[in-house]
Design a protein around this motif. Structure first.
Motif, PDB file in Angstrom:
ATOM      1  N   PHE A  10     -10.224  -3.539   9.487  1.00  0.00           N
ATOM      2  CA  PHE A  10     -10.631  -3.202   8.112  1.00  0.00           C
ATOM      3  C   PHE A  10      -9.655  -3.826   7.129  1.00  0.00           C
ATOM      4  CE2 PHE A  10      -8.012   0.074   9.995  1.00  0.00           C
ATOM      5  CZ  PHE A  10      -7.054   0.353   9.039  1.00  0.00           C
ATOM      6  N   THR A  70      -7.612  -2.030   1.796  1.00  0.00           N
ATOM      7  CA  THR A  70      -8.209  -1.359   0.641  1.00  0.00           C
ATOM      8  C   THR A  70      -8.277   0.138   0.909  1.00  0.00           C
ATOM      9  OG1 THR A  70      -9.644  -3.291   0.469  1.00  0.00           O
ATOM     10  CG2 THR A  70     -10.210  -1.414  -0.906  1.00  0.00           C
ATOM     11  N   GLY A  82      -9.566   3.783   1.221  1.00  0.00           N
ATOM     12  CA  GLY A  82     -10.872   4.407   1.460  1.00  0.00           C
ATOM     13  C   GLY A  82     -11.866   3.560   2.224  1.00  0.00           C
ATOM     14  N   GLY A 116       0.798  -1.213   0.000  1.00  0.00           N
ATOM     15  CA  GLY A 116       0.000   0.000   0.000  1.00  0.00           C
ATOM     16  C   GLY A 116       0.834   1.267   0.000  1.00  0.00           C
ATOM     17  N   HIS A 128       2.274   5.079   6.880  1.00  0.00           N
ATOM     18  CA  HIS A 128       1.961   3.662   6.758  1.00  0.00           C
ATOM     19  C   HIS A 128       3.223   2.802   6.840  1.00  0.00           C
ATOM     20  CE1 HIS A 128      -0.472   0.572   4.191  1.00  0.00           C
ATOM     21  NE2 HIS A 128      -0.829   0.478   5.443  1.00  0.00           N
TER      22      HIS A 128
HETATM   23  C1  HEC Z   1      -0.882   1.681  11.766  1.00  0.00           C
HETATM   24  C2  HEC Z   1      -1.942   0.875  11.212  1.00  0.00           C
HETATM   25  C3  HEC Z   1      -1.635   0.034   9.984  1.00  0.00           C
HETATM   26  C4  HEC Z   1      -0.760  -1.002   9.864  1.00  0.00           C
HETATM   27  C5  HEC Z   1       0.121  -1.615  10.928  1.00  0.00           C
HETATM   28  C6  HEC Z   1      -0.857  -1.452   8.498  1.00  0.00           C
HETATM   29  N1  HEC Z   1      -1.779  -0.705   7.815  1.00  0.00           N
HETATM   30 FE1  HEC Z   1      -2.287  -0.897   5.833  1.00  0.00          FE
HETATM   31  N2  HEC Z   1      -3.623   0.624   6.046  1.00  0.00           N
HETATM   32  C7  HEC Z   1      -3.849   1.345   7.203  1.00  0.00           C
HETATM   33  C8  HEC Z   1      -4.838   2.372   6.934  1.00  0.00           C
HETATM   34  C9  HEC Z   1      -5.369   3.379   7.943  1.00  0.00           C
HETATM   35  C10 HEC Z   1      -5.200   2.237   5.585  1.00  0.00           C
HETATM   36  C11 HEC Z   1      -6.173   3.115   4.780  1.00  0.00           C
HETATM   37  C12 HEC Z   1      -7.582   2.642   4.880  1.00  0.00           C
HETATM   38  C13 HEC Z   1      -8.498   3.633   4.237  1.00  0.00           C
HETATM   39  O1  HEC Z   1      -8.083   4.378   3.332  1.00  0.00           O
HETATM   40  O2  HEC Z   1      -9.681   3.673   4.611  1.00  0.00           O
HETATM   41  C14 HEC Z   1      -4.409   1.131   5.049  1.00  0.00           C
HETATM   42  C15 HEC Z   1      -4.477   0.691   3.721  1.00  0.00           C
HETATM   43  C16 HEC Z   1      -3.724  -0.331   3.198  1.00  0.00           C
HETATM   44  C17 HEC Z   1      -3.776  -0.764   1.810  1.00  0.00           C
HETATM   45  C18 HEC Z   1      -4.649  -0.185   0.724  1.00  0.00           C
HETATM   46  C19 HEC Z   1      -4.317   1.216   0.402  1.00  0.00           C
HETATM   47  C20 HEC Z   1      -3.199   1.374  -0.542  1.00  0.00           C
HETATM   48  O3  HEC Z   1      -2.450   2.321  -0.359  1.00  0.00           O
HETATM   49  O4  HEC Z   1      -3.053   0.566  -1.472  1.00  0.00           O
HETATM   50  C21 HEC Z   1      -2.892  -1.805   1.674  1.00  0.00           C
HETATM   51  C22 HEC Z   1      -2.585  -2.590   0.424  1.00  0.00           C
HETATM   52  C23 HEC Z   1      -2.302  -2.031   2.984  1.00  0.00           C
HETATM   53  N3  HEC Z   1      -2.835  -1.106   3.882  1.00  0.00           N
HETATM   54  C24 HEC Z   1      -1.393  -3.023   3.273  1.00  0.00           C
HETATM   55  C25 HEC Z   1      -0.807  -3.213   4.519  1.00  0.00           C
HETATM   56  C26 HEC Z   1       0.133  -4.287   4.810  1.00  0.00           C
HETATM   57  C27 HEC Z   1       0.582  -5.347   3.817  1.00  0.00           C
HETATM   58  C28 HEC Z   1       0.494  -4.130   6.124  1.00  0.00           C
HETATM   59  C29 HEC Z   1       1.493  -4.934   6.914  1.00  0.00           C
HETATM   60  C30 HEC Z   1       2.795  -5.148   6.305  1.00  0.00           C
HETATM   61  C31 HEC Z   1      -0.225  -2.971   6.656  1.00  0.00           C
HETATM   62  N4  HEC Z   1      -0.999  -2.449   5.658  1.00  0.00           N
HETATM   63  C32 HEC Z   1      -0.124  -2.504   7.950  1.00  0.00           C
HETATM   64  C33 HEC Z   1      -3.255   1.146   8.425  1.00  0.00           C
HETATM   65  C34 HEC Z   1      -2.283   0.215   8.702  1.00  0.00           C
END
Ligand code: HEC
Ligand code: HEC
Ligand code: HEC
Length: 112
Positions: free
Chosen positions: A62, A65, A67, A27, A45
């Protein structure tokens, strides 16, 4: 099947799995989540991914994805401030443990 064929198949499987892991979609580096009238919230992130290791410390609430947090809230499938409370809880625990942490005040997370 010959032993050599088996080895080749095993190696091909190993390569496939490593490529898939390497190509895992991590992401965006920076994410902005809508935060109602208090202002949106930016998350570094990648910093969180690197420090925390476990994606599910956030993604338990959640899917991965863009949004989705606002979408689920709009659909009534995710309680308002539930994600926020989870963010804050961890930051507080780290502060209490004397470790490097994130904001625990409203203004620290919400940018007007
Ligand atoms: C600190 C909290 C947190 C952690 C830990 C986290 N994420 Fe996320 N992630 C988020 C949030 C908040 C969003 C955005 C959701 C939204 O837009 O509503 C997101 C969105 C995403 C997205 C979709 C948005 C994009 O930019 O493509 C992906 C893919 C993703 N995360 C992958 C990961 C992966 C793989 C890991 C672990 C290696 C991870 N995340 C760990 C909080 C986190
Ligand atoms: C650690 C970061 C963080 C801190 C500290 C924080 N918030 Fe939030 N807040 C968020 C995030 C992320 C969201 C969006 C996701 C959600 O609703 O859980 C949010 C959502 C909100 C919302 C919108 C809820 C809705 O109606 O959909 C309000 C209002 C809010 N915060 C007020 C506050 C106030 C007031 C404080 C201080 C007492 C505060 N926040 C502290 C991260 C934070
Ligand atoms: C399980 C623990 C944990 C969770 C959950 C968590 N954080 Fe953090 N956060 C940290 C730590 C640790 C740091 C300090 C990182 C550093 O600078 O070394 C941090 C730093 C931050 C910072 C400061 C600057 C930056 O971006 O690095 C912000 C803003 C922040 N977090 C927002 C959030 C929001 C919003 C969420 C929820 C979507 C969240 N965090 C969830 C542990 C957590």
């Amino acid at each position: 099947m010959k032993r050599r064929t088996k080895v080749v198949i095993l190696m091909a499987g190993f390569l496939l799995v490593s490529t898939l892991l390497w190509a895992q979609n991590k992401g965006a580096k920076e994410i902005v989540i809508p935060g109602g009238t208090t202002g949106s919230v930016s998350v570094r992130h990648h910093v969180h991914q690197n420090i925390l290791g476990d994606c599910n410390l956030c993604h338990n609430l959640f899917p991965q994805t863009a949004g989705i947090v606002q979408k689920l809230k709009d659909e009534g499938k995710l309680e308002k401030k539930k994600v926020m409370n989870q963010c804050q809880k961890c930051h507080r625990e780290k502060v209490n443990a004397g470790l490097k942490s994130g904001p625990v005040t409203c203004k620290g997370c919400h940018a007007k």
